[in-house]
Design a protein around this motif. Structure first.
Motif, PDB file in Angstrom:
ATOM      1  N   LYS A  20     -46.821  10.779 -12.955  1.00 58.36           N
ATOM      2  CA  LYS A  20     -46.275  10.148 -14.163  1.00 58.36           C
ATOM      3  C   LYS A  20     -44.918  10.747 -14.516  1.00 58.36           C
ATOM      4  N   THR A  21     -44.820  12.084 -14.472  1.00 56.14           N
ATOM      5  CA  THR A  21     -43.541  12.737 -14.771  1.00 56.14           C
ATOM      6  C   THR A  21     -42.502  12.392 -13.719  1.00 56.14           C
ATOM      7  N   TYR A  22     -42.937  12.421 -12.442  1.00 60.87           N
ATOM      8  CA  TYR A  22     -41.993  12.071 -11.378  1.00 60.87           C
ATOM      9  C   TYR A  22     -41.494  10.641 -11.551  1.00 60.87           C
ATOM     10  N   SER A  23     -42.408   9.739 -11.923  1.00 65.95           N
ATOM     11  CA  SER A  23     -42.020   8.341 -12.122  1.00 65.95           C
ATOM     12  C   SER A  23     -40.940   8.221 -13.191  1.00 65.95           C
ATOM     13  N   SER A  24     -41.032   9.069 -14.218  1.00 68.74           N
ATOM     14  CA  SER A  24     -40.056   9.030 -15.299  1.00 68.74           C
ATOM     15  C   SER A  24     -38.675   9.476 -14.822  1.00 68.74           C
ATOM     16  N   ILE A  25     -38.614  10.595 -14.084  1.00 69.43           N
ATOM     17  CA  ILE A  25     -37.303  11.054 -13.619  1.00 69.43           C
ATOM     18  C   ILE A  25     -36.762  10.132 -12.525  1.00 69.43           C
ATOM     19  N   GLY A  80     -35.763  14.523  -1.907  1.00 68.17           N
ATOM     20  CA  GLY A  80     -35.240  13.645  -0.872  1.00 68.17           C
ATOM     21  C   GLY A  80     -34.268  12.638  -1.447  1.00 68.17           C
ATOM     22  N   GLY A  81     -33.635  11.899  -0.545  1.00 71.11           N
ATOM     23  CA  GLY A  81     -32.651  10.920  -0.948  1.00 71.11           C
ATOM     24  C   GLY A  81     -33.294   9.665  -1.521  1.00 71.11           C
ATOM     25  N   VAL A  82     -32.700   9.137  -2.593  1.00 65.91           N
ATOM     26  CA  VAL A  82     -33.218   7.949  -3.270  1.00 65.91           C
ATOM     27  C   VAL A  82     -32.116   6.892  -3.343  1.00 65.91           C
ATOM     28  N   THR A  83     -32.479   5.652  -3.021  1.00 63.48           N
ATOM     29  CA  THR A  83     -31.582   4.509  -3.181  1.00 63.48           C
ATOM     30  C   THR A  83     -32.274   3.490  -4.083  1.00 63.48           C
ATOM     31  N   VAL A  84     -31.574   2.411  -4.386  1.00 58.63           N
ATOM     32  CA  VAL A  84     -32.172   1.380  -5.243  1.00 58.63           C
ATOM     33  C   VAL A  84     -33.392   0.748  -4.585  1.00 58.63           C
ATOM     34  N   ASN A  85     -33.488   0.853  -3.257  1.00 56.83           N
ATOM     35  CA  ASN A  85     -34.609   0.244  -2.540  1.00 56.83           C
ATOM     36  C   ASN A  85     -35.748   1.220  -2.290  1.00 56.83           C
ATOM     37  N   SER A  86     -35.642   2.455  -2.776  1.00 53.27           N
ATOM     38  CA  SER A  86     -36.678   3.459  -2.532  1.00 53.27           C
ATOM     39  C   SER A  86     -37.942   3.142  -3.320  1.00 53.27           C
ATOM     40  N   ASP A  87     -39.069   3.509  -2.721  1.00 57.93           N
ATOM     41  CA  ASP A  87     -40.366   3.353  -3.363  1.00 57.93           C
ATOM     42  C   ASP A  87     -40.750   4.666  -4.033  1.00 57.93           C
ATOM     43  N   CYS A  88     -41.099   4.614  -5.312  1.00 54.55           N
ATOM     44  CA  CYS A  88     -41.378   5.826  -6.076  1.00 54.55           C
ATOM     45  C   CYS A  88     -42.513   6.632  -5.459  1.00 54.55           C
ATOM     46  N   ARG A  89     -43.608   5.986  -5.109  1.00 57.30           N
ATOM     47  CA  ARG A  89     -44.755   6.701  -4.538  1.00 57.30           C
ATOM     48  C   ARG A  89     -44.393   7.356  -3.211  1.00 57.30           C
ATOM     49  N   ASP A 114     -44.527  11.389  -2.463  1.00 57.51           N
ATOM     50  CA  ASP A 114     -45.292  11.958  -1.351  1.00 57.51           C
ATOM     51  C   ASP A 114     -44.400  12.804  -0.440  1.00 57.51           C
ATOM     52  N   GLU A 115     -43.166  12.351  -0.223  1.00 57.58           N
ATOM     53  CA  GLU A 115     -42.243  13.119   0.618  1.00 57.58           C
ATOM     54  C   GLU A 115     -41.913  14.461  -0.027  1.00 57.58           C
TER      55      GLU A 115
END
Length: 326
Positions: free
Chosen positions: A77-82, A303-312, A316-317
């Motif tokens: 939940k916290t990770y989803s927020s950031i 890890g690297g995040v783009t607009v197409n990244s999946d939160c879950r 996990d990574e």
């Protein structure tokens, strides 16, 4: 250990480089804590090893084979927020690739010194009983008037069937890697000429205490100005923070990361290096454990995040990267 300001670090790196004096140096991610050792083999509170060379006592060995376990990781939940905060910045156009990290509280059955002794990594650093790093990622190497960077971006569990092919054909990982290579080309162009990419996206295997992983790296090279090739402070410090652990475009991405992450990175994703009187080698301080003033241990990862990244998948990574190297 005496900490110094980044402007003093720059001047001393330049002076020691020009005099061909061996030294070890380090700077944290925020560039608030810096150190330099002009007698690198005599230090007792800082142990280091770069490419098999270091100041580790010949008789030294850890009494305990260390293992870590997660005490408390960031909850989803916290990770989803950031993640949402970061992604909102990506959607605004603040950045098109940003490295999102978080701390995981861990417990270890040994000391940080045990971890230093038992870890097998090309770059290792121990700062008293407060920080240990066992990094696989080189930053820049300077030799014979040339500067080379080795951005590392893209990871997969080596046990995945046909893992190397899967990694090399992964569209998201490929896009992230090309973005960081382009960023490093731009960075090196600030301090060097004739910048090129002699090796693009090659695979390296890294052994950990729980699994082997594959990661992709590239090599970016440039020619330094004659007479300035040993001015290490002027060459390296403008390149910080490293592109592989921030993103692109770098200034706006660094600001976005600061608004999104829940804890300071500290030494994690900073850089340290060793000059032997001829060659400068440096590393990005990933894969490390820090001790807070209250005695708790934290392993940062991300890890690297783009607009197409999946939160879950990103969550996990982050947890997958909490490991000790064999």
């Amino acid at each position: 250990m005496n900490l110094i300001r980044s402007d003093e670090l720059r001047m001393r790196m330049n002076a020691l480089g020009r005099s061909r004096t061996p030294f070890v140096w380090g700077v944290d991610y925020e560039r608030e804590k810096c150190f330099i050792l002009d007698s690198p083999y005599d230090s007792s509170d800082i142990l280091w090893e770069v490419g098999g060379t270091g100041n580790v006592p010949a008789q030294a060995s850890g009494s305990t084979v260390p293992a870590i376990e997660i005490v408390k990781s960031i909850d989803f939940k916290t990770y989803s927020s950031i993640f949402a905060t970061l992604r909102a910045g990506l959607l605004r156009g603040d950045s098109f690739l940003a490295n999102l990290t978080a701390p995981t509280e861990v417990a270890c059955n040994g000391s940080l010194r045990d971890i230093f002794y038992h870890s097998h990594a090309p770059f290792k650093l121990l700062i008293a009983d407060s920080f240990v790093c066992f990094s696989p990622e080189p930053f820049v190497k300077i030799s014979e008037g040339h500067i080379s960077a080795f951005p590392m971006k893209g990871t997969i569990d080596a046990s995945v069937p046909d893992a190397e092919r899967v990694l090399m054909n992964d569209y998201k990982e490929t896009c992230e890697h090309y973005t960081i290579v382009d960023l490093m080309r731009n960075d090196l162009n600030m301090v060097a000429a004739e910048v090129s990419v002699p090796r693009l996206r090659y695979v390296e295997r890294i052994a950990t205490n729980s699994r082997d992983i594959l990661q992709t790296s590239s090599e970016v090279c440039g020619q330094l100005a004659e007479g300035k090739e040993f001015d290490f402070g002027d060459i390296i410090l403008p390149l910080l923070p490293a592109g592989s652990i921030t993103g692109a475009p770098k200034p706006a991405t660094v600001d976005l990361i600061a608004r999104s992450e829940i804890a300071p990175r500290g030494w994690y994703t900073g850089v340290f290096g060793y000059f032997d009187g001829s060659v400068m080698q440096s590393a990005v301080m990933i894969r490390c454990i820090q001790r807070t003033p209250d005695g708790k241990l934290y392993f940062h990862s991300g890890g690297g995040v783009t607009v197409n990244s999946d939160c879950r998948e990103e969550y996990d990574e982050l947890l997958t990267k909490v490991y000790l190297t064999k």
